[in-house]
Design a protein around this motif. Structure first.
Motif, short mmCIF file in Angstrom:
data_model
loop_
_atom_site.label_atom_id
_atom_site.label_comp_id
_atom_site.label_asym_id
_atom_site.label_seq_id
_atom_site.Cartn_x
_atom_site.Cartn_y
_atom_site.Cartn_z
N PRO A 1 0.64 -1.21 -0.17
CA PRO A 1 0.09 -0.13 -0.07
C PRO A 1 0.90 1.22 -0.12
N PRO A 2 0.26 2.57 -0.41
CA PRO A 2 0.93 3.59 -0.26
C PRO A 2 1.18 4.16 1.15
N SER A 3 1.95 5.17 1.12
CA SER A 3 2.22 5.40 2.66
C SER A 3 0.86 6.21 2.99
N SER B 1 0.57 11.56 -6.14
CA SER B 1 0.47 10.85 -7.49
C SER B 1 0.60 9.17 -7.45
N ASP B 2 0.84 8.80 -6.13
CA ASP B 2 0.93 7.28 -5.82
C ASP B 2 -0.12 6.48 -5.18
N ILE B 3 -1.65 7.41 -5.32
CA ILE B 3 -2.79 6.85 -4.71
C ILE B 3 -3.87 6.90 -5.75
N SER B 4 -4.60 5.72 -5.84
CA SER B 4 -5.51 5.73 -7.14
C SER B 4 -6.80 5.44 -6.34
N GLY B 5 -7.09 5.35 -5.16
CA GLY B 5 -8.34 5.20 -4.64
C GLY B 5 -8.27 5.25 -3.10
N MET B 6 -9.48 5.11 -2.41
CA MET B 6 -9.43 5.06 -0.84
C MET B 6 -10.74 4.43 -0.50
N PHE C 1 -9.44 8.32 -6.01
CA PHE C 1 -8.75 9.58 -5.29
C PHE C 1 -8.49 10.53 -6.25
N THR C 2 -8.64 11.74 -6.09
CA THR C 2 -8.53 12.86 -6.78
C THR C 2 -7.53 13.92 -6.12
N SER C 3 -6.13 13.87 -6.63
CA SER C 3 -5.15 14.52 -5.93
C SER C 3 -5.46 15.92 -5.74
N GLY C 4 -5.14 16.44 -4.41
CA GLY C 4 -5.38 17.76 -3.97
C GLY C 4 -6.80 18.29 -4.05
#
Length: 297
Positions: A224-226, A255-260, A274-277
């Motif tokens: 998983p991402p951090s 940029s390393d996360i695609s979903g939650m 996931f939508t960055s920012g």
């Protein structure tokens, strides 16, 4: 009686005894002794193990000097009371003992004989074990504490395991050992958001020998991402009449996360892209909603 020494092993010698009177030149003049043929005992073969698996042990030996007419191979499970025997030709120098139980000790010895099986020589039995079986059902999952690799122990049991892991595409392999049928990697043991390959090998120490199973199939998993730090603290507001709670938050730029995944306590509610920012919201219908109660999201 007369002791004759310096004879070669595994040979046939002829003997006769003649009587004489007064001097040896008269030997045999009045009687002829019966000719007797005697076989000397062959040299004993030294038995060793050339290879083994979880179901077979290959025993081998070098042909002793002197005459050999054949061999008799004896074996038994260490816990058994009697041996089973197999007759082998004089030119055979190995025997594949197959159909064995995994992780089990077997005793074996080898007789070499010359002319008759009763004229044989051998060393004391040796004890050798088969390798443990391959662990089965390997599983790799992501947990809240990191990455967990688990498996099922071999049929005959094993108390030691190596877990091998490497970054997909890399030639560098690392390993950890455990006596459990699982290993938990923490979030800091592996690189975040990286594809890893995992496999497991069982090993046992029997009769001062370390014996290893074949490796399991390889399982792959993305770590998983951090953890994400929100740009602003999540905001929560409730609708008592509807029994809902709306959670609003602003994502960090990643940029390393695609979903939650959203949870109410430990219960999964839904997944979101996931939508960055950006600022995102989710309205959650809570069963048995009660004002003044505490809910964790």
């Amino acid at each position: 009686t007369c002791k004759v020494s310096g004879l070669s092993a595994g040979n046939t010698y002829d003997f006769k005894v003649e009587s004489y009177y007064s001097n040896i030149t008269n030997a045999g003049t009045t009687s002829v002794a019966t000719l007797v043929s005697v076989d000397t005992m062959p040299n004993a073969p030294s038995l060793s193990v050339s290879s083994r698996s979880s179901s077979a042990i290959v025993f081998s030996w070098s042909k002793p000097s002197g005459g050999i007419s054949g061999y008799i191979f004896y074996y038994k499970k260490n816990s058994a009371s009697s041996y089973t025997s197999v007759s082998l030709g004089s030119n055979v120098t190995s025997y594949n003992l197959s159909g064995l139980d995994q992780g089990t000790i077997y005793n074996a010895y080898l007789k070499a004989y010359y002319n008759t099986e009763s004229n044989a020589n051998w060393y004391s039995p040796i004890s050798k074990a088969t390798c443990p079986g391959v662990p089965t059902g390997i599983s790799v999952i992501t947990t809240g504490g990191g990455t967990k690799v688990s498996w099922t122990a071999p049929t005959n049991g094993s108390t030691n395991y190596y877990v091998y892991y490497k970054v997909n595409g890399s030639s560098s392999v690392s390993s950890v050992s455990t006596t459990n049928t699982y290993y938990q990697f923490s979030n800091t043991d592996l690189r975040n958001n990286t594809k890893y390959n995992f496999y497991v090998q069982a090993f046992n120490s029997i009769n001062s020998e370390n014996l290893y199973s074949d490796a399991t199939t390889t399982k792959s998993l993305y770590t998983p991402p951090s953890s994400m730090t929100f740009s602003t603290d999540p905001y929560i507001y409730q609708d008592d009449a509807m029994g809902t709670v709306t959670v609003k938050w602003t994502n960090a730029s990643r940029s390393d996360i695609s979903g939650m995944k959203i949870y109410v306590g430990s219960t999964y509610w839904t997944s979101k892209t996931f939508t960055s920012g950006s600022t995102q919201t989710e309205t959650i219908k809570i069963p048995s909603y009660s004002r003044g109660s505490t809910y964790v999201f």
